[in-house]
Design an enzyme around this catalytic site. Structure first.
Site, PDB file in Angstrom:
ATOM      1  N   ILE A  12       0.842  -1.208   0.000  1.00  0.00           N
ATOM      2  CA  ILE A  12       0.000   0.000   0.000  1.00  0.00           C
ATOM      3  C   ILE A  12       0.874   1.255   0.000  1.00  0.00           C
ATOM      4  O   ILE A  12       0.620   2.210  -0.740  1.00  0.00           O
ATOM      5  CB  ILE A  12      -0.985  -0.015   1.194  1.00  0.00           C
ATOM      6  CG1 ILE A  12      -1.832  -1.311   1.154  1.00  0.00           C
ATOM      7  CG2 ILE A  12      -1.891   1.220   1.162  1.00  0.00           C
ATOM      8  CD1 ILE A  12      -2.773  -1.503   2.316  1.00  0.00           C
ATOM      9  N   LEU A  33      12.812  -2.251   5.030  1.00  0.00           N
ATOM     10  CA  LEU A  33      12.896  -3.286   3.978  1.00  0.00           C
ATOM     11  C   LEU A  33      12.760  -4.708   4.530  1.00  0.00           C
ATOM     12  O   LEU A  33      13.206  -5.664   3.908  1.00  0.00           O
ATOM     13  CB  LEU A  33      14.187  -3.142   3.150  1.00  0.00           C
ATOM     14  CG  LEU A  33      14.344  -1.807   2.399  1.00  0.00           C
ATOM     15  CD1 LEU A  33      15.650  -1.798   1.586  1.00  0.00           C
ATOM     16  CD2 LEU A  33      13.148  -1.554   1.476  1.00  0.00           C
ATOM     17  N   TYR A 140      -3.180  -9.031  16.181  1.00  0.00           N
ATOM     18  CA  TYR A 140      -3.038  -8.050  15.101  1.00  0.00           C
ATOM     19  C   TYR A 140      -4.071  -6.927  15.267  1.00  0.00           C
ATOM     20  O   TYR A 140      -3.718  -5.741  15.303  1.00  0.00           O
ATOM     21  CB  TYR A 140      -3.204  -8.740  13.734  1.00  0.00           C
ATOM     22  CG  TYR A 140      -3.363  -7.761  12.596  1.00  0.00           C
ATOM     23  CD1 TYR A 140      -2.296  -6.967  12.203  1.00  0.00           C
ATOM     24  CD2 TYR A 140      -4.585  -7.615  11.935  1.00  0.00           C
ATOM     25  CE1 TYR A 140      -2.452  -6.046  11.170  1.00  0.00           C
ATOM     26  CE2 TYR A 140      -4.737  -6.704  10.909  1.00  0.00           C
ATOM     27  CZ  TYR A 140      -3.673  -5.917  10.529  1.00  0.00           C
ATOM     28  OH  TYR A 140      -3.825  -5.006   9.519  1.00  0.00           O
ATOM     29  N   ASN A 169     -10.672  -5.159   2.628  1.00  0.00           N
ATOM     30  CA  ASN A 169      -9.683  -5.992   1.922  1.00  0.00           C
ATOM     31  C   ASN A 169      -9.042  -5.260   0.747  1.00  0.00           C
ATOM     32  O   ASN A 169      -9.632  -5.182  -0.333  1.00  0.00           O
ATOM     33  CB  ASN A 169     -10.335  -7.294   1.474  1.00  0.00           C
ATOM     34  CG  ASN A 169     -10.591  -8.211   2.659  1.00  0.00           C
ATOM     35  OD1 ASN A 169     -11.353  -7.861   3.556  1.00  0.00           O
ATOM     36  ND2 ASN A 169      -9.944  -9.348   2.686  1.00  0.00           N
ATOM     37  N   PHE A 207     -11.142 -21.707   2.004  1.00  0.00           N
ATOM     38  CA  PHE A 207     -11.042 -22.023   3.433  1.00  0.00           C
ATOM     39  C   PHE A 207     -12.438 -21.996   4.067  1.00  0.00           C
ATOM     40  O   PHE A 207     -12.856 -20.997   4.633  1.00  0.00           O
ATOM     41  CB  PHE A 207     -10.118 -21.024   4.140  1.00  0.00           C
ATOM     42  CG  PHE A 207      -8.667 -21.124   3.727  1.00  0.00           C
ATOM     43  CD1 PHE A 207      -8.115 -22.327   3.305  1.00  0.00           C
ATOM     44  CD2 PHE A 207      -7.853 -19.995   3.747  1.00  0.00           C
ATOM     45  CE1 PHE A 207      -6.772 -22.414   2.932  1.00  0.00           C
ATOM     46  CE2 PHE A 207      -6.515 -20.075   3.383  1.00  0.00           C
ATOM     47  CZ  PHE A 207      -5.972 -21.284   2.971  1.00  0.00           C
ATOM     48  N   GLY A 283      -9.892 -17.916  12.924  1.00  0.00           N
ATOM     49  CA  GLY A 283      -9.958 -16.458  13.097  1.00  0.00           C
ATOM     50  C   GLY A 283     -10.667 -15.713  11.984  1.00  0.00           C
ATOM     51  O   GLY A 283     -10.694 -14.477  11.986  1.00  0.00           O
TER      52      GLY A 283
END
Ligand code: UFG
Length: 325
Positions: A12, A33, A140, A169, A207, A283
């Site tokens: 992004i 990096l 997260y 997303n 999934f 999750g």
């Protein structure tokens, strides 16, 4: 404006650097990096360094009086965050405080933060607006929410103004074909399907087929990377002009199931590939769709590429040119 883009070598961030630079702004990228690529930073200045390192931050902030900072440098793997929470709290939270403290020391007042739909946890309702309860279910999401909460207190204590943008997303690639998605390892649905289409991978796994959705696979709200970036540019421009701190959910408001995304990619690429039904991934909420009414009305943000065929087409062009099939 003079803008510091932290994490400008990532997916992004690199698109953001291009947009800012093409809009006439002076951009400095700071990136360690660890997951980004030096050759993805095609515009502005580049400094290799880590936000954990206060001396690098002092050097960067002393060299330029920035109007604002955009912060993209974080780890993003939900599954990994469950296994190694310390990595997430240390980098995504603690190191972000280091960055904010440097901004305070150097009197830089405007901050755009990459937040996530993961701060909401399992949704109570969809589409998800800004008032939705915030109950992240993994480290997260927690690490991102903790930054949002810290920002409220940094504003009270230091007058630091912030806009937190909660991405749903992110997908797609630079329409010019110069930049694209290069996570390693790749875990995101759209690039993985494209890798199956190009032959770089044997198959794509779905999934879970037993979710409470129309076809049983998970539903997500895919937003073009360029539209995400345009929301950042508008948000920073308004923040610098004194709009005050804001929080926005960013998505198109359209949900697509995993199976629907696979179908769209088959059409766009005219390729066939193997599809495997696999176990649920731990999750994953069944449905995540954004209500972005607030961003549309307050920022006058209008997503330009809100068609999933176009989003996947741009990502396919990148896959084909970059990976040379
Ligand atoms: N999926 C598959 N097969 C795959 C990969 C993914 O079926 O091979 C499914 C996932 O189970 C999920 C959907 O495709 O239902 C989208 O998965 P992604 O990994 O592409 O994206 P997520 O929705 O898990 O994650 C995204 C961001 C995260 C962010 C999260 C917020 O990538 O950084 O949204 O909920 F935390």
């Amino acid at each position: 404006m003079k803008i510091l883009v932290v994490g400008g070598a990532g997916y992004i961030g690199s698109h953001m650097v291009k947009m800012l630079s093409n809009s006439g702004h002076h951009v400095v990228t700071l990136d360690n990096l660890s997951t980004g690529y030096r050759d993805a930073v095609k515009y502005g200045e580049f400094v290799e360094g880590d936000i954990a390192d206060s001396s690098i931050l002092d050097q960067v902030f002393s060299s330029t009086m920035f109007d604002g900072v955009m912060h993209f440098a974080s780890y993003i793997e939900v599954g990994e965050s469950v296994i190694d929470p310390g990595k997430y709290f240390r980098n995504n939270f603690s190191n972000t405080l280091n960055l904010l403290d440097a901004m305070v020391r150097h009197d830089v007042k405007n901050f755009i933060f990459s937040s996530t739909a993961a701060i909401f946890g399992e949704p109570d309702y969809v589409p998800i607006d800004e008032k939705h309860p915030k109950k992240p279910i993994n480290p997260y999401g927690k690490s991102k929410l903790m930054v949002e909460q810290a920002l409220d207190d940094y504003e009270k204590a230091h007058g630091l103004q912030s806009v937190c943008l909660r991405y749903f997303n992110a997908a797609g690639a630079d329409p010019d074909g110069e930049l694209g998605e290069r996570h390693n390892p790749e875990t995101h649905l759209v690039p993985l399907i494209l890798q199956a289409a190009s032959g770089r991978r044997d198959a794509i796994s779905i999934f879970g087929r037993d979710y409470s959705t129309a076809d049983g696979s998970c539903v997500r709200d895919y937003i073009h990377i360029v539209d995400l970036c345009s929301a950042h540019l508008i948000a920073l421009t308004k923040l610098v002009k004194g709009s005050g701190s804001k929080r926005y959910n960013l998505g198109n408001g359209n949900g697509f199931s995993v199976i629907e995304v696979i179908e769209v990619v088959k059409k766009v690429t005219s390729r066939s590939f193997n599809v495997i039904e696999a176990e649920r991934r731990p999750g994953d909420p069944a449905t995540l769709v954004a209500d972005s009414t607030l961003a549309r009305s307050e920022l006058n943000w209008v997503p330009e590429y809100d068609d999933l065929s176009v989003i996947t087409q741009h990502a396919w062009e990148w896959e084909m040119s970059h990976f040379n099939h």
